[in-house]
Design a protein around this motif. Structure first.
Motif, PDB file in Angstrom:
ATOM      1  N   LEU A  64       0.792  -1.095   0.057  1.00 53.74           N
ATOM      2  CA  LEU A  64       0.042   0.078   0.138  1.00 53.74           C
ATOM      3  C   LEU A  64       0.932   1.168  -0.051  1.00 53.74           C
ATOM      4  O   LEU A  64       0.537   2.386  -0.658  1.00 53.74           O
ATOM      5  CB  LEU A  64      -0.912  -0.046   1.193  1.00 53.74           C
ATOM      6  CG  LEU A  64      -2.086  -0.835   1.006  1.00 53.74           C
ATOM      7  CD1 LEU A  64      -2.894  -0.684   2.435  1.00 53.74           C
ATOM      8  CD2 LEU A  64      -3.007  -0.516   0.100  1.00 53.74           C
ATOM      9  N   MET A  65       1.976   1.196   0.723  1.00 59.98           N
ATOM     10  CA  MET A  65       2.888   2.495   0.749  1.00 59.98           C
ATOM     11  C   MET A  65       3.679   2.792  -0.521  1.00 59.98           C
ATOM     12  O   MET A  65       3.671   3.842  -0.828  1.00 59.98           O
ATOM     13  CB  MET A  65       3.960   2.149   1.969  1.00 59.98           C
ATOM     14  CG  MET A  65       4.727   3.578   2.075  1.00 59.98           C
ATOM     15  SD  MET A  65       6.024   2.904   3.658  1.00 59.98           S
ATOM     16  CE  MET A  65       5.067   2.528   4.842  1.00 59.98           C
ATOM     17  N   LEU A  66       3.986   1.347  -1.123  1.00 61.88           N
ATOM     18  CA  LEU A  66       4.597   1.690  -2.442  1.00 61.88           C
ATOM     19  C   LEU A  66       3.701   2.307  -3.488  1.00 61.88           C
ATOM     20  O   LEU A  66       3.999   3.122  -4.274  1.00 61.88           O
ATOM     21  CB  LEU A  66       5.337   0.358  -2.969  1.00 61.88           C
ATOM     22  CG  LEU A  66       6.389  -0.227  -2.183  1.00 61.88           C
ATOM     23  CD1 LEU A  66       6.658  -1.647  -2.643  1.00 61.88           C
ATOM     24  CD2 LEU A  66       7.708   0.890  -2.428  1.00 61.88           C
ATOM     25  N   LYS A  67       2.452   1.749  -3.470  1.00 63.36           N
ATOM     26  CA  LYS A  67       1.499   2.237  -4.341  1.00 63.36           C
ATOM     27  C   LYS A  67       1.149   3.837  -4.162  1.00 63.36           C
ATOM     28  O   LYS A  67       1.034   4.389  -5.100  1.00 63.36           O
ATOM     29  CB  LYS A  67       0.374   1.429  -4.194  1.00 63.36           C
ATOM     30  CG  LYS A  67      -0.833   1.768  -5.072  1.00 63.36           C
ATOM     31  CD  LYS A  67      -2.026   0.871  -4.937  1.00 63.36           C
ATOM     32  CE  LYS A  67      -3.438   1.174  -5.784  1.00 63.36           C
ATOM     33  NZ  LYS A  67      -4.488   0.276  -5.646  1.00 63.36           N
ATOM     34  N   HIS A  68       1.002   4.112  -3.028  1.00 60.64           N
ATOM     35  CA  HIS A  68       0.672   5.575  -2.700  1.00 60.64           C
ATOM     36  C   HIS A  68       1.820   6.525  -3.074  1.00 60.64           C
ATOM     37  O   HIS A  68       1.482   7.542  -3.797  1.00 60.64           O
ATOM     38  CB  HIS A  68       0.456   5.704  -1.153  1.00 60.64           C
ATOM     39  CG  HIS A  68       0.011   6.865  -0.765  1.00 60.64           C
ATOM     40  ND1 HIS A  68      -1.169   7.754  -0.825  1.00 60.64           N
ATOM     41  CD2 HIS A  68       0.831   8.214  -0.375  1.00 60.64           C
ATOM     42  CE1 HIS A  68      -0.982   8.855  -0.733  1.00 60.64           C
ATOM     43  NE2 HIS A  68      -0.181   9.109  -0.169  1.00 60.64           N
ATOM     44  N   ILE A  69       3.002   6.068  -2.950  1.00 61.52           N
ATOM     45  CA  ILE A  69       4.341   6.884  -3.373  1.00 61.52           C
ATOM     46  C   ILE A  69       4.500   6.997  -4.880  1.00 61.52           C
ATOM     47  O   ILE A  69       4.649   7.854  -5.249  1.00 61.52           O
ATOM     48  CB  ILE A  69       5.533   6.255  -2.701  1.00 61.52           C
ATOM     49  CG1 ILE A  69       5.392   6.418  -1.076  1.00 61.52           C
ATOM     50  CG2 ILE A  69       6.755   6.854  -3.346  1.00 61.52           C
ATOM     51  CD1 ILE A  69       6.545   5.738  -0.283  1.00 61.52           C
ATOM     52  N   LYS A  70       3.897   5.721  -5.424  1.00 64.90           N
ATOM     53  CA  LYS A  70       4.211   5.888  -6.864  1.00 64.90           C
ATOM     54  C   LYS A  70       3.141   6.718  -7.651  1.00 64.90           C
ATOM     55  O   LYS A  70       3.350   7.258  -8.738  1.00 64.90           O
ATOM     56  CB  LYS A  70       4.025   4.239  -7.568  1.00 64.90           C
ATOM     57  CG  LYS A  70       5.296   3.487  -7.608  1.00 64.90           C
ATOM     58  CD  LYS A  70       5.076   2.035  -8.158  1.00 64.90           C
ATOM     59  CE  LYS A  70       6.314   1.342  -8.347  1.00 64.90           C
ATOM     60  NZ  LYS A  70       6.141   0.161  -9.172  1.00 64.90           N
ATOM     61  N   LYS A  71       1.905   6.773  -7.037  1.00 60.79           N
ATOM     62  CA  LYS A  71       0.733   7.571  -7.621  1.00 60.79           C
ATOM     63  C   LYS A  71       1.211   8.957  -7.470  1.00 60.79           C
ATOM     64  O   LYS A  71       0.661   9.919  -8.402  1.00 60.79           O
ATOM     65  CB  LYS A  71      -0.590   7.351  -6.839  1.00 60.79           C
ATOM     66  CG  LYS A  71      -1.035   6.118  -7.166  1.00 60.79           C
ATOM     67  CD  LYS A  71      -2.516   5.805  -6.332  1.00 60.79           C
ATOM     68  CE  LYS A  71      -3.431   7.070  -6.527  1.00 60.79           C
ATOM     69  NZ  LYS A  71      -4.758   6.597  -5.862  1.00 60.79           N
ATOM     70  N   ASP A  72       1.961   9.495  -6.580  1.00 55.95           N
ATOM     71  CA  ASP A  72       2.416  10.964  -6.358  1.00 55.95           C
ATOM     72  C   ASP A  72       3.836  11.082  -7.194  1.00 55.95           C
ATOM     73  O   ASP A  72       4.671  10.804  -6.508  1.00 55.95           O
ATOM     74  CB  ASP A  72       2.379  11.292  -4.907  1.00 55.95           C
ATOM     75  CG  ASP A  72       2.603  12.739  -4.825  1.00 55.95           C
ATOM     76  OD1 ASP A  72       3.054  13.441  -5.338  1.00 55.95           O
ATOM     77  OD2 ASP A  72       2.052  13.227  -3.658  1.00 55.95           O
ATOM     78  N   LYS A  73       3.578  11.963  -8.065  1.00 58.84           N
ATOM     79  CA  LYS A  73       4.726  12.198  -8.990  1.00 58.84           C
ATOM     80  C   LYS A  73       5.623  13.028  -8.310  1.00 58.84           C
ATOM     81  O   LYS A  73       7.236  12.804  -8.588  1.00 58.84           O
ATOM     82  CB  LYS A  73       4.458  12.893 -10.461  1.00 58.84           C
ATOM     83  CG  LYS A  73       3.128  12.233 -11.161  1.00 58.84           C
ATOM     84  CD  LYS A  73       4.005  10.977 -11.698  1.00 58.84           C
ATOM     85  CE  LYS A  73       2.937  10.192 -12.507  1.00 58.84           C
ATOM     86  NZ  LYS A  73       3.410   8.873 -12.903  1.00 58.84           N
ATOM     87  N   SER A  74       5.570  13.663  -7.423  1.00 56.78           N
ATOM     88  CA  SER A  74       6.557  14.443  -6.370  1.00 56.78           C
ATOM     89  C   SER A  74       7.255  13.837  -5.358  1.00 56.78           C
ATOM     90  O   SER A  74       8.307  14.232  -4.864  1.00 56.78           O
ATOM     91  CB  SER A  74       5.701  15.771  -5.969  1.00 56.78           C
ATOM     92  OG  SER A  74       5.011  15.372  -4.796  1.00 56.78           O
ATOM     93  N   LEU A  75       6.718  12.443  -5.255  1.00 57.50           N
ATOM     94  CA  LEU A  75       7.454  11.665  -4.160  1.00 57.50           C
ATOM     95  C   LEU A  75       8.376  10.507  -4.930  1.00 57.50           C
ATOM     96  O   LEU A  75       8.079  10.153  -6.016  1.00 57.50           O
ATOM     97  CB  LEU A  75       6.443  11.145  -3.433  1.00 57.50           C
ATOM     98  CG  LEU A  75       5.594  12.096  -2.517  1.00 57.50           C
ATOM     99  CD1 LEU A  75       4.495  11.356  -1.696  1.00 57.50           C
ATOM    100  CD2 LEU A  75       6.209  12.852  -1.496  1.00 57.50           C
TER     101      LEU A  75
END
Length: 242
Positions: free
Chosen positions: A171-182
């Motif tokens: 879940l953490m990886l998925k969330h970070i991937k969705k945000d282009k600034s992270l």
């Protein structure tokens, strides 16, 4: 010789018209002191000056009455100023009431041209300076945003049951991937001598200050089964130019 009623009425009418013009703009802005308030202030100030002139047959000193008007309007203006926490509201409205009294005072003293000019300047201040003030506020806002540019490093930690570790990491990886600034720099786990629970720590890099993304990630993972604690902090910062 007492002032003719025609001159009295003319000066009072001028004060009425000019005060109403100032009040129209305030009424349009939905201010607490609008059309009627500014008109009455202007007419009242003019009436006091006219009273002084009428009673003394022009031999008195209307400037003394004008001084008392300024003092009295100060109390009226204070009534529209409100303080809520660190914010103060109503200063502009109070200043407008004060200026309306000045216009009425000038009209009452027979200084018609000066009264008209003062009213015009007041209207110019409201209509002309308002867009400039808005632009300055936006400029300050953009400057504050500019101060948040650069590279930010965040340390994100959570404690969870061992059985849900893989699910939470995904879940953490998925969330970070969705945000282009992270961008994820590292992700590691440890049991910290308590095998039933796992500590997951992520090092995250952000293009600009992105505390909202961290809060959003923390809020999302907090709702997941098996999570017992979540913390995050800014672990470093680097200017975009350096």
């Amino acid at each position: 010789m007492m002032m003719p009623i025609s001159i009295f009425a003319l000066r009072l009418a001028i004060a009425f018209v000019l005060g109403a013009l100032i009040g129209l703009e305030r009424q349009y802005r939905q201010k607490s002191a609008g059309l009627r308030t500014n008109t009455l202030v202007s007419v009242g100030a003019a009436a006091f000056i006219l009273l002084s002139v009428s009673l003394t047959d022009n031999a008195g000193d209307p400037s003394r009455v004008a001084g008392q008007i300024v003092t009295g309007i100060g109390f009226l203006g204070a009534g529209v100023i409100m303080k809520t926490g660190m914010n103060v509201q109503g200063l502009n409205t109070a200043a407008t009431i004060w200026c309306s009294a000045a216009v009425g005072t000038l009209a009452g003293a027979g200084l018609v041209a000066q009264a008209v000019l003062t009213a015009a300047v007041i209207m110019l201040a409201h209509l002309g300076l308002r867009p400039i003030g808005i632009r300055i506020n936006r400029l300050n806002f953009n400057q504050e945003q500019a101060e948040d540019t650069g590279i930010y490093y965040y340390t994100f930690k959570l404690r969870c049951k061992e059985e849900v570790e893989n699910h939470l990491r995904a879940l953490m990886l998925k969330h970070i991937k969705k945000d282009k600034s992270l961008q994820l720099r590292s992700l590691k786990s440890s049991d910290n001598s308590t095998p039933a629970y796992v500590y997951v720590e992520a090092q995250i890099m952000s293009d600009g200050n992105n505390e909202q993304a961290m809060e959003k990630l923390a809020a999302k993972l907090t709702l997941e089964y098996g999570v017992t604690s979540i913390t995050w902090e800014v672990s470093g910062q680097q200017d975009s130019e350096g």
